[in-house]
Design a protein around this motif. Structure first.
Motif, PDB file in Angstrom:
ATOM      1  N   GLU A 127       0.701  -1.189   0.097  1.00  0.00           N
ATOM      2  CA  GLU A 127      -0.100  -0.171   0.035  1.00  0.00           C
ATOM      3  C   GLU A 127       0.913   1.359  -0.026  1.00  0.00           C
ATOM      4  N   THR A 162       1.841   4.972   1.065  1.00  0.00           N
ATOM      5  CA  THR A 162       1.366   6.088   1.892  1.00  0.00           C
ATOM      6  C   THR A 162       0.811   7.229   1.286  1.00  0.00           C
ATOM      7  N   ASP A 163       0.016   8.038   2.119  1.00  0.00           N
ATOM      8  CA  ASP A 163      -0.739   9.184   1.514  1.00  0.00           C
ATOM      9  C   ASP A 163       0.266  10.076   0.696  1.00  0.00           C
ATOM     10  N   GLU A 164       1.491  10.331   1.315  1.00  0.00           N
ATOM     11  CA  GLU A 164       2.581  11.241   0.603  1.00  0.00           C
ATOM     12  C   GLU A 164       3.028  10.502  -0.805  1.00  0.00           C
ATOM     13  N   GLN A 165       3.141   9.271  -0.668  1.00  0.00           N
ATOM     14  CA  GLN A 165       3.709   8.588  -1.791  1.00  0.00           C
ATOM     15  C   GLN A 165       2.688   8.695  -2.966  1.00  0.00           C
TER      16      GLN A 165
END
Length: 187
Positions: free
Chosen positions: A42, A44-47
Motif C-alpha cells: 500500500e 502512504t498518502d505522501e507517496q
C-alpha cells in the motif's frame, strides 16, 4: 498489495513511462498493464500524492472512483483489441467486454454512454478508423489486407465506415497523406 488505476495509459510507451516513474519513486511493481499498476504494498498518502503529481505532469491521472475505473478498462480493452493484437478472433465486442469485466453488457454500455457521451460501439469504430489511418500511412498493406486484419466483412464496408467517420475515402486519405491521426487518448 494494492492496485492503482491510471487514466490515459494507451500504449506500451505509456507503460514504460509509468514504470520509469515508479522506479524513480522506488516503488516495487508487481504487475503493470494498460491502465493498471499493481504494487507490492500500500502507498502512504505522501507517496500517492507524489505519484499522482508526477502522473498529472505526464498527462496521466489516478482514477479513484469505481465507474471511472470501469470506463478506463473498457477503453483499454478496446485499444488492446484494435491496436495491439493481430485480430484473428471473430469475437463479438460485447462478449469480450462481458468476459473481461464480469458485468452485464447493458450496464457497461449505459455507463459508458452516460460518462463519455458516446456509445461503446462508436468508440470502437473510432479506434478502428485510427488504426486504418495508421496502416494506410505505413503503406505496407492493401485495403483488402487491412479489412481482413481489422475484421471488416468487406473492403466496401471498411470504405463506407471510413468515409462516414473521416469524410474521405481511404484511397483519397492515402493520397493526401496528411497527418489526420489523433493521439489514442483523444479519440
Amino acid at each position: 498489495m494494492t492496485t492503482l488505476f491510471i487514466k490515459n495509459m494507451v500504449c506500451n510507451r505509456c507503460i514504460m513511462v509509468v514504470q520509469n516513474e515508479l522506479d524513480k519513486l522506488r516503488l516495487d511493481v508487481k504487475n503493470i498493464k494498460l491502465g493498471e499498476v499493481t504494487l507490492d504494498k500500500e502507498l502512504t498518502d505522501e507517496q500517492k500524492k507524489n505519484f499522482d503529481a508526477v502522473l498529472t505532469s505526464l498527462g496521466f491521472e489516478l482514477i479513484d472512483d469505481k465507474k471511472s475505473r470501469i470506463i478506463e478498462k473498457i477503453k483499454n480493452i478496446i485499444i488492446e483489441l484494435v491496436h495491439h493484437q493481430d485480430n484473428d478472433t471473430k469475437n463479438n465486442l460485447s462478449d469480450v467486454l462481458i468476459s473481461k469485466l464480469h458485468h452485464d453488457y447493458n450496464y457497461l454500455s449505459n455507463l459508458f454512454s452516460e460518462i463519455e457521451g458516446t456509445t461503446i460501439e462508436k468508440y470502437f469504430i473510432a479506434q478502428k478508423i485510427e488504426k486504418v489511418k495508421e496502416l494506410l500511412v505505413y503503406d505496407e498493406l492493401s485495403l483488402s489486407e487491412i479489412a481482413l486484419r481489422l475484421n471488416y466483412s468487406s473492403v466496401a464496408y471498411l470504405s463506407n465506415q471510413f468515409k462516414k467517420v473521416t469524410g474521405l475515402t481511404p484511397s483519397y486519405f492515402k493520397q493526401i497523406r496528411e497527418d489526420k491521426r489523433k493521439p489514442l487518448d483523444k479519440v
